[in-house]
Design a protein around this motif. Sequence first.
Motif, PDB file in Angstrom:
ATOM      1  N   ARG A 119       0.420  -1.566   0.440  1.00 36.91           N
ATOM      2  CA  ARG A 119       0.155  -0.044  -0.379  1.00 36.91           C
ATOM      3  C   ARG A 119       1.455   1.250   0.165  1.00 36.91           C
ATOM      4  O   ARG A 119       0.830   2.576  -0.428  1.00 36.91           O
ATOM      5  N   VAL A 120       1.647   1.168   0.231  1.00 32.96           N
ATOM      6  CA  VAL A 120       3.170   2.799   0.551  1.00 32.96           C
ATOM      7  C   VAL A 120       4.326   2.936  -0.158  1.00 32.96           C
ATOM      8  O   VAL A 120       5.565   3.095  -0.291  1.00 32.96           O
ATOM      9  N   ALA A 121       3.794   1.859  -1.112  1.00 31.27           N
ATOM     10  CA  ALA A 121       4.994   1.129  -2.371  1.00 31.27           C
ATOM     11  C   ALA A 121       5.737   1.949  -2.843  1.00 31.27           C
ATOM     12  O   ALA A 121       6.918   1.984  -3.416  1.00 31.27           O
ATOM     13  N   ASP A 122       4.381   2.822  -3.176  1.00 33.15           N
ATOM     14  CA  ASP A 122       4.570   3.952  -4.598  1.00 33.15           C
ATOM     15  C   ASP A 122       4.954   5.139  -4.074  1.00 33.15           C
ATOM     16  O   ASP A 122       5.102   6.483  -4.655  1.00 33.15           O
ATOM     17  N   THR A 123       5.135   5.569  -2.316  1.00 30.53           N
ATOM     18  CA  THR A 123       5.101   6.695  -1.617  1.00 30.53           C
ATOM     19  C   THR A 123       6.453   7.299  -2.392  1.00 30.53           C
ATOM     20  O   THR A 123       6.636   8.632  -1.280  1.00 30.53           O
ATOM     21  N   GLY A 124       7.444   6.819  -2.323  1.00 34.40           N
ATOM     22  CA  GLY A 124       9.091   7.085  -2.622  1.00 34.40           C
ATOM     23  C   GLY A 124       9.748   7.310  -1.089  1.00 34.40           C
ATOM     24  O   GLY A 124      10.972   8.337  -1.306  1.00 34.40           O
ATOM     25  N   VAL A 125       8.899   6.808   0.159  1.00 30.11           N
ATOM     26  CA  VAL A 125       9.793   6.988   1.250  1.00 30.11           C
ATOM     27  C   VAL A 125      10.126   5.377   1.569  1.00 30.11           C
ATOM     28  O   VAL A 125       9.221   4.616   1.073  1.00 30.11           O
ATOM     29  N   PRO A 126      11.130   5.035   1.522  1.00 25.21           N
ATOM     30  CA  PRO A 126      11.917   3.600   1.440  1.00 25.21           C
ATOM     31  C   PRO A 126      10.847   3.139   3.016  1.00 25.21           C
ATOM     32  O   PRO A 126      11.021   3.762   4.005  1.00 25.21           O
ATOM     33  N   ALA A 127      10.064   1.984   2.136  1.00 22.24           N
ATOM     34  CA  ALA A 127       9.732   1.044   3.869  1.00 22.24           C
ATOM     35  C   ALA A 127       9.741  -0.481   3.910  1.00 22.24           C
ATOM     36  O   ALA A 127      10.034  -1.264   2.762  1.00 22.24           O
ATOM     37  N   THR A 128      10.570  -0.737   5.169  1.00 25.51           N
ATOM     38  CA  THR A 128      11.239  -2.125   5.158  1.00 25.51           C
ATOM     39  C   THR A 128      10.031  -3.016   6.523  1.00 25.51           C
ATOM     40  O   THR A 128       9.609  -2.446   6.807  1.00 25.51           O
ATOM     41  N   GLY A 129       9.718  -4.004   6.239  1.00 22.08           N
ATOM     42  CA  GLY A 129       9.100  -4.938   6.969  1.00 22.08           C
ATOM     43  C   GLY A 129       9.674  -6.141   8.095  1.00 22.08           C
ATOM     44  O   GLY A 129      10.495  -6.060   8.181  1.00 22.08           O
ATOM     45  N   ARG A 130       9.120  -5.224   8.943  1.00 21.66           N
ATOM     46  CA  ARG A 130       9.292  -6.605  10.403  1.00 21.66           C
ATOM     47  C   ARG A 130       8.689  -7.223  11.076  1.00 21.66           C
ATOM     48  O   ARG A 130       7.550  -6.604  11.390  1.00 21.66           O
ATOM     49  N   LEU A 131       8.657  -9.217  11.332  1.00 18.84           N
ATOM     50  CA  LEU A 131       7.424  -9.587  11.511  1.00 18.84           C
ATOM     51  C   LEU A 131       8.151 -10.043  12.505  1.00 18.84           C
ATOM     52  O   LEU A 131       8.969 -11.156  12.853  1.00 18.84           O
TER      53      LEU A 131
END
Length: 143
Positions: free
Chosen positions: A75-87
């Motif tokens: 959902r936030v992939a195209d915002t231009g902000v690096p986002a990584t996940g942590r499970l």
Amino acid sequence: MVTSNPFVVVVGVDGSAESRAALDWGVEEARLRGGEVIVVASWQLPYVSDAGGMAWDYASFERDAQRILDDELRRVADTGVPATGRLVEGNAAAALLESSRDAGLLVVGSRGLGGFTGMLLGSVSSQLAHHAKCPLLIIRSGG
């Protein structure tokens, strides 16, 4: 002292409307500060069993949390902000408290999918308000 480390915003997600609002806010704050977002989802096995003998699909708890994390990252992939996940396997508050150690800001929804309706703060956000290792923003959706 000059540091090259980006401003890190940690956001807890659980699939609730409040956690989506928290992620949206966290992404915008990271954009304004030239930072990045770490999206944290957690899961844990239930403490009780079904007296009727129901067999739990234990793997579904991790799968559900992974699906929520993947959906929010997409959902936030195209915002231009690096986002990584942590499970993280374990208690949500503990996972977020640990992640707050290296964060510039921690953002969560006021209530997630668990707990009692009508509470102003859920148990996770309440624990974070008392123990977070960085500034905390609790997002409350209008409702």
